[in-house]
Each structure stands twice: as structure tokens, then as C-alpha cells.
Write an enzyme that holds these catalytic residues in place. Structure first.
Site, PDB file in Angstrom:
ATOM      1  N   ASP A  93      -8.293 -12.649   0.989  1.00 25.40           N
ATOM      2  CA  ASP A  93      -7.628 -12.175   2.195  1.00 25.40           C
ATOM      3  C   ASP A  93      -6.275 -11.592   1.781  1.00 25.40           C
ATOM      4  OD1 ASP A  93      -6.011 -14.352   1.733  1.00 25.40           O
ATOM      5  OD2 ASP A  93      -6.759 -15.532   3.405  1.00 25.40           O
ATOM      6  N   SER A  94      -5.648 -10.859   2.686  1.00 29.99           N
ATOM      7  CA  SER A  94      -4.451 -10.098   2.311  1.00 29.99           C
ATOM      8  C   SER A  94      -3.188 -10.943   2.272  1.00 29.99           C
ATOM      9  CB  SER A  94      -4.240  -8.965   3.310  1.00 29.99           C
ATOM     10  OG  SER A  94      -3.926  -9.502   4.580  1.00 29.99           O
ATOM     11  N   GLN A 190      -7.851  -5.807  15.204  1.00 32.59           N
ATOM     12  CA  GLN A 190      -7.002  -6.699  15.980  1.00 32.59           C
ATOM     13  C   GLN A 190      -7.093  -6.315  17.456  1.00 32.59           C
ATOM     14  OE1 GLN A 190      -5.635  -9.445  15.097  1.00 32.59           O
ATOM     15  NE2 GLN A 190      -5.555  -9.373  12.845  1.00 32.59           N
ATOM     16  N   HIS A 336     -20.870 -32.668   0.407  1.00 35.62           N
ATOM     17  CA  HIS A 336     -21.829 -32.760   1.512  1.00 35.62           C
ATOM     18  C   HIS A 336     -21.532 -31.735   2.605  1.00 35.62           C
ATOM     19  CE1 HIS A 336     -24.208 -34.212   4.864  1.00 35.62           C
ATOM     20  NE2 HIS A 336     -23.096 -34.136   5.573  1.00 35.62           N
TER      21      HIS A 336
END
Length: 372
Positions: A93-94, A190, A336
Site C-alpha cells: 500500500d502507498s 475515494q 489457524h
């Protein structure tokens, strides 16, 4: 482009998508959940264990790796894959979400964001160009544009200005991205909770022709029904021939609901974070292993799970590990929970293939304890 999305089929019952993302480091079957390795490690898990549970792609964080150990050091090591011994795809991610989460520790301008490190208070500045430079040095297979993640709630004018800045930053990211043969830069839609602003953001970003698109600015505190409503407005605006990524979502109900609404990729720290606090996801719902009722429970964690933890250890033993503050407890529950979500995605893909995802949702929700 170094990436290609193949749409295999759409579920007749739900409209969910079954697909494959072809990358230079392997094929990713979608819908898929991506375990989060924030600091070049999925907490408590080895790369070998991630492969055992069939992780196809993992996520790392630009902001954290920039601060420590530094992107230049990772570049000297041969890139992120070599540095952490992971030969499958990585998405970075940025850093936008982390920077904007700093609140008073950051200042936004048109040029970028000035912020103070959460580690030592030192001053830093990340621009769209810097975010791309860092990710180019890391060598991730999928990179994200530097965006502004509007908070919830936020007024319309703020969100409109924010999304328009995100578009301008996306253009700058694309211009700064040089390694297009090996790395794929995704755009981030966005627009907050406003349907028309989501449409505006999608249209502006589609003009830039990124190889994939994410939905950002959700799972930031809004009610889940509102998140689903925004997705229903947004995913139809996204290209059918490119991957669709919903950022920061990882609870079982949201993974199923997101897939039904046409999402291909998900990520979240949730499964490992709650594991470290002693909570397991199981086919019968959440299990808080520290509870006294498990003191003499010598059954496995989940009777329907075939993971290493469930095959070999009882709830009583797991409870003992947590009460004794033994690290093995954190490892076994993390293993798990990640296995559980990756198996869930496998079952979602099978349900899409057989045109029965809505039936699968009903059955899963009834067993897990969600409202159907």
C-alpha cells in the site's frame, strides 16, 4: 502491463466474480484474501507456513518500511521478496492510510504530507513521487497510488476536495512510476459515503487507465450496511477486465458480502491481531480461548478445520499457552485464523463456480452466528 486479469465466470445467483490475476510471480485465484505483512513479516508466521496455508499474495506497508529499516536498505538487499524470503506476489500500500491516521502528527498540502514518525517523532515528508520511489525500491508486484483517505463522518465539501486531490496525486504517481515492466500501479477510488462523488472519482481515475483499481475510504468506522451500499454504487463503475480491490476489510461476513458485490481482492490485519489477543475464528463463530470454560476442554479448536493447530492441539492447551504468556499460543492462533480465512475464500470461489454463493452465505451466517 506486467499484470493481466482473467474473468472466468460470474455467479448466476449473486453476480460475484471468479477470476485469475496473472503476474510475473504467479497466478492469483480470485476472490482472494491477502495476509498483511506490515513490516516485511506476517506477524508470527514464517514464509513456509504462509505457503502451507495456501497464501497466494501478501501485503506489506510502505510507510512502516520507509521508516524502518528504510527502502534503500531493502533495495540493497535485492528487494522486498529477497529480503523477506517470499517468492510469490507482494502488494504494497502507498502509506496514505497510515499517514492520515496520524491525526495531529501530520499536515496535508497539495505537494504531499508532512508528518512526524510514530516511532521517534522525527519529521518526514511523503509526496506522490516519494511514495512511488519507495515502492519502486521495494520491488512489489502491485503498488498503490498515494491517496487521501477521508475520515468518517466527513462533510461533502471536504470529501469532494479530498477525492480531487487524490486524482491529481494519482496522475503524479503514474508519471513518477518508471518500472512498468515489473510493477503494477493501482488507482484508489475515494469519495466517502457519497454515491455521486464515488462516481466522479471512478470516472477521473479510469481515464488514467491503471491496471487495477481499489475502493478506498471504507471500513473506517461506518456501519457495515452503509459500506455495502457504497460498494453497490462503486463496483459497477469499475472495469470488468481489471482487478477490484477492497482495502482494509477482513471479517468473514465482509469477505462474503464484498465478493457478492464484485470484489476480487481483500486485506486486513484482523485475523492476526485478534489471534494475538486470544480470539479464534471458527466454523461455529468466535472462540475467546482465554475463557475459563475451556480450562478442561480437550477438543480441538474447530471440529470442521483441518489446519495444523486444530489437528494437533486442544482448547485447554491453547488456553494454557495464553494464560502463561507463551509465544506459541499467538503463533498457533494466527496460523489457524489465516488458514480459516483462506479456506473461506476457497469455498467462496467454489460457490461462485457452482452458482450458489447466496446459499453459501446463508449457511455460513447461520453457523457463525451472524444475522442472515
Amino acid at each position: 502491463m506486467a499484470l493481466r486479469y482473467e474473468l472466468i465466470k460470474e455467479c448466476k445467483q449473486s453476480g460475484a466474480r471468479l477470476g485469475k490475476i496473472h503476474t510475473k510471480r504467479g497466478i492469483i485465484e480470485t476472490p482472494i484474501f491477502m495476509p498483511v505483512g506490515t513490516q516485511a513479516t506476517v506477524k508470527t508466521m514464517t514464509p513456509e507456513e504462509l505457503k502451507e496455508i495456501k497464501s497466494q499474495i501478501i501485503l506489506s506497508n510502505t510507510y512502516h518500511l520507509y521508516l524502518r529499516p528504510g527502502h534503500e536498505l531493502i533495495k540493497k538487499a535485492g528487494g522486498l521478496h529477497k529480503f523477506m524470503n517470499w517468492d510469490k506476489p507482494i502488494l504494497t500500500d502507498s502509506g496514505g492510510f497510515q499517514v492520515f491516521s496520524l491525526g495531529d502528527l501530520r499536515k496535508i498540502s497539495e505537494e504531499g504530507v508532512e508528518f512526524r514518525s510514530h516511532l521517534d517523532g522525527s519529521k518526514h515528508f511523503i509526496s506522490p513521487e516519494k511514495a512511488v520511489e519507495i515502492q519502486n525500491a521495494l520491488g512489489s508486484d502491485i503498488m498503490m497510488v498515494f491517496d487521501e483517505c477521508a475520515p468518517y463522518p466527513a462533510d461533502r465539501d471536504y470529501v469532494k476536495n479530498s477525492l480531487e486531490r487524490t486524482t491529481r496525486w494519482a496522475k503524479r504517481c503514474k508519471e513518477a512510476h518508471k518500472n512498468i515492466e515489473d510493477q503494477n500501479l493501482f488507482g484508489i477510488i475515494q469519495g466517502g459515503m457519497y454515491a455521486d462523488l464515488r462516481k466522479q472519482s471512478a470516472e477521473e481515475l479510469l481515464e488514467l487507465d491503471f491496471p487495477g483499481y481499489a475502493v478506498g475510504g471504507l471500513s473506517v468506522g461506518e456501519p457495515k450496511p452503509l459500506m455495502y451500499e457504497v460498494l453497490e454504487h462503486t463496483t459497477p463503475l469499475m472495469p470488468k477486465n481489471k482487478p477490484r480491490y477492497l482495502m482494509g476489510v477482513g471479517s468473514p461476513d465482509c469477505l462474503i458480502e464484498g465478493a457478492i458485490r464484485g470484489i476480487d481482492m481483500f486485506d486486513c490485519v484482523l485475523p492476526t491481531r485478534i489471534a494475538r489477543n486470544g480470539t479464534a475464528m471458527t466454523s461455529q463463530g468466535k472462540v475467546v480461548i482465554k475463557n475459563a470454560k475451556y480450562t478442561e476442554d480437550f477438543q480441538g479448536l474447530d471440529p470442521e478445520c483441518g489446519c495444523y493447530t486444530c489437528r494437533n492441539y486442544s482448547k485447554a492447551y491453547l488456553r494454557h499457552l495464553f494464560k502463561a504468556n507463551e509465544v506459541l499460543g499467538l503463533r498457533l492462533l494466527s496460523y489457524h485464523n489465516l488458514y480459516f480465512l483462506l479456506k473461506l475464500m476457497e469455498e467462496i470461489r467454489e460457490a461462485i463456480k457452482e452458482d450458489r454463493l447466496l446459499d453459501y452465505r446463508k449457511s455460513f451466517f447461520e453457523k457463525y452466528g451472524y444475522d442472515v
